[in-house]
Design a protein around this motif. Structure first.
Motif, mmCIF file in Angstrom:
data_model
loop_
_atom_site.group_PDB
_atom_site.id
_atom_site.type_symbol
_atom_site.label_atom_id
_atom_site.label_comp_id
_atom_site.label_asym_id
_atom_site.label_seq_id
_atom_site.Cartn_x
_atom_site.Cartn_y
_atom_site.Cartn_z
ATOM 1 N N SER A 88 0.829 -1.208 0.000
ATOM 2 C CA SER A 88 0.000 0.000 0.000
ATOM 3 C C SER A 88 0.861 1.253 0.000
ATOM 4 O O SER A 88 0.584 2.219 -0.725
ATOM 5 C CB SER A 88 -0.922 -0.003 1.215
ATOM 6 N N SER A 125 1.023 4.009 -3.012
ATOM 7 C CA SER A 125 0.610 5.384 -2.713
ATOM 8 C C SER A 125 1.560 6.419 -3.301
ATOM 9 O O SER A 125 1.157 7.551 -3.569
ATOM 10 C CB SER A 125 0.504 5.585 -1.198
ATOM 11 N N TYR A 162 1.439 10.885 -5.997
ATOM 12 C CA TYR A 162 2.007 12.184 -5.644
ATOM 13 C C TYR A 162 3.121 12.559 -6.603
ATOM 14 O O TYR A 162 3.884 11.706 -7.059
ATOM 15 C CB TYR A 162 2.570 12.146 -4.211
ATOM 16 N N PRO A 214 -4.556 -0.823 -2.678
ATOM 17 C CA PRO A 214 -4.659 -0.435 -1.276
ATOM 18 C C PRO A 214 -6.063 -0.322 -0.711
ATOM 19 O O PRO A 214 -6.227 -0.230 0.489
ATOM 20 C CB PRO A 214 -3.960 0.933 -1.255
ATOM 21 N N TYR A 215 -7.115 -0.331 -1.558
ATOM 22 C CA TYR A 215 -8.473 -0.127 -1.046
ATOM 23 C C TYR A 215 -9.320 -1.397 -1.046
ATOM 24 O O TYR A 215 -10.490 -1.358 -0.687
ATOM 25 C CB TYR A 215 -9.174 0.952 -1.879
ATOM 26 N N ASP A 246 -9.001 10.374 -0.540
ATOM 27 C CA ASP A 246 -8.912 9.115 -1.289
ATOM 28 C C ASP A 246 -9.642 9.151 -2.621
ATOM 29 O O ASP A 246 -9.409 8.286 -3.478
ATOM 30 C CB ASP A 246 -9.490 7.964 -0.455
ATOM 31 N N ARG A 291 -7.379 9.387 -5.683
ATOM 32 C CA ARG A 291 -6.640 8.141 -5.910
ATOM 33 C C ARG A 291 -7.554 7.067 -6.494
ATOM 34 O O ARG A 291 -7.161 6.332 -7.403
ATOM 35 C CB ARG A 291 -6.051 7.642 -4.588
#
Length: 343
Positions: A37, A41, A45, A308-309, A321, A324
């Motif tokens: 995760s 992430s 960015y 990650p979700y 979120d 993303r």
């Protein structure tokens, strides 16, 4: 006691693969998901080195606490925990290398300027210009130190890059020690060491010198940039700064002679200079350091995913979120559409 920075290559491998073995254990599923995760992430960015470095350091700190409380490390010594953290650092930074190394246009520019300046200096700079005492000059030792420093671009992990610097500096240190014994001269400490390191750095002209130093500074675990490692690292940073600011006044050379040499070197190289990034990037991309990264992917098979979700509950999501999730959604739709169009 924490493992030493001077551990052998085989010990480093054992440290890394020991970490991967832990990650293959089904009991580590929560840790594996946390790692994956965190890595995913980063893609959401834009590169910003200072913030990226802080995020990585914070993740290392949080993860260290997590494994100390984890059943897989129950009754483990601090050395065993440290070995796992070394493995984690190598895995994470290998995965994030293309995203974090020389990620700033300014860093790329500085790398190029340093490389070009060193290239000019190589054409005329001699040990005399740096006041290196005659009894400290040893071409075979210098060549060995150069080769150790040039290895820095063969690795992606901050620790291994730092070990290249330490190996180079230890060769120089041994040279100074042996020379002082055989010639019965007292060593001048940094007054002898730093000029030799500067000369070796110019002779080696290691690719992406600035970015390598910045990468180590930002992404090597802070608890490991201490004592001997910190001393050698700081000396190379000083050597780089000296080269960047180097003028005739920095050397034992007549100012007019210095300018003439620099101009002559510049004219000789004019039109033949290739940007370092064009030459060096393929080398970085071709580094065969992806096998261990794949191993953790395999360790996760059957009890996790890199999205990650997938295991998140509605109440756990935040407004931040949304962006993303939209990006992930678009990625999935694009891949699905391409698959449907495939023959």
């Amino acid at each position: 006691m924490a493992s030493s920075e001077s551990s052998s290559s085989s010990a480093q491998s054992l440290t890394f693969y020991g970490f991967l073995d832990k990650m293959r254990n089904p009991a580590s599923v929560d840790l594996v998901r946390s790692i994956k995760s965190f890595i995913v992430s980063f893609s959401f960015y834009s590169p910003y080195p200072e913030n990226d470095g802080k995020r990585v350091q914070e993740f290392f700190s949080i993860f260290e606490v997590a494994i100390m409380d984890h059943q897989l490390w129950e009754n483990s010594s601090m050395e065993e925990i440290d070995c796992s953290m070394e493995g984690l650092e190598k895995y994470v930074m290998t995965k994030l290398f293309s995203r974090t190394f020389a990620s700033s246009p300014e860093d790329v520019k500085i790398d190029q300027e340093i490389s070009e300046k060193i290239h000019l200096l190589q054409t005329f700079l001699r040990p005399d210009h740096l006041d290196i005492r005659p009894f400290l000059r040893n071409e075979s030792s210098w060549l060995l130190a150069e080769k150790e420093l040039q290895k820095i671009n063969s690795f992606k992990a901050p620790r291994e890059k730092l070990l290249c610097i330490m190996s180079c500096c230890k060769v120089i240190n041994n040279l100074l020690l042996n020379a002082s014994i055989s010639e019965d001269h007292a060593l001048g400490g940094a007054d002898d060491f730093l000029p030799v390191l500067i000369y070796i750095t110019i002779k080696a002209n290691p690719p992406h010198l600035h970015s390598n130093l910045r990468y180590i500074q930002l992404y090597r675990r802070q608890s490991k940039l201490m004592s001997e490692a910190a001393y050698y690292f700081t000396n190379l940073v000083s050597a780089k700064s000296f080269i960047v600011d180097l003028t005739a006044e920095s050397l034992s050379i007549d100012a007019s002679e210095f300018e003439e040499n620099m101009q002559a070197a510049s004219l000789t190289n004019k039109g033949a200079t290739v940007e370092p990034s064009l030459v060096l990037n393929p080398t970085l991309e071709e580094q065969k350091d992806v096998g261990p990264a794949t191993a953790l992917d395999e360790a996760e098979d059957g009890f996790g995913t890199s999205y990650p979700y997938m295991d998140a509950e509605p109440g756990e999501l935040t407004v931040a979120d949304v962006e993303r999730l939209l990006s992930l959604y678009k990625d999935v739709v694009t891949k699905y559409t391409n698959l449907r169009r495939a023959p």
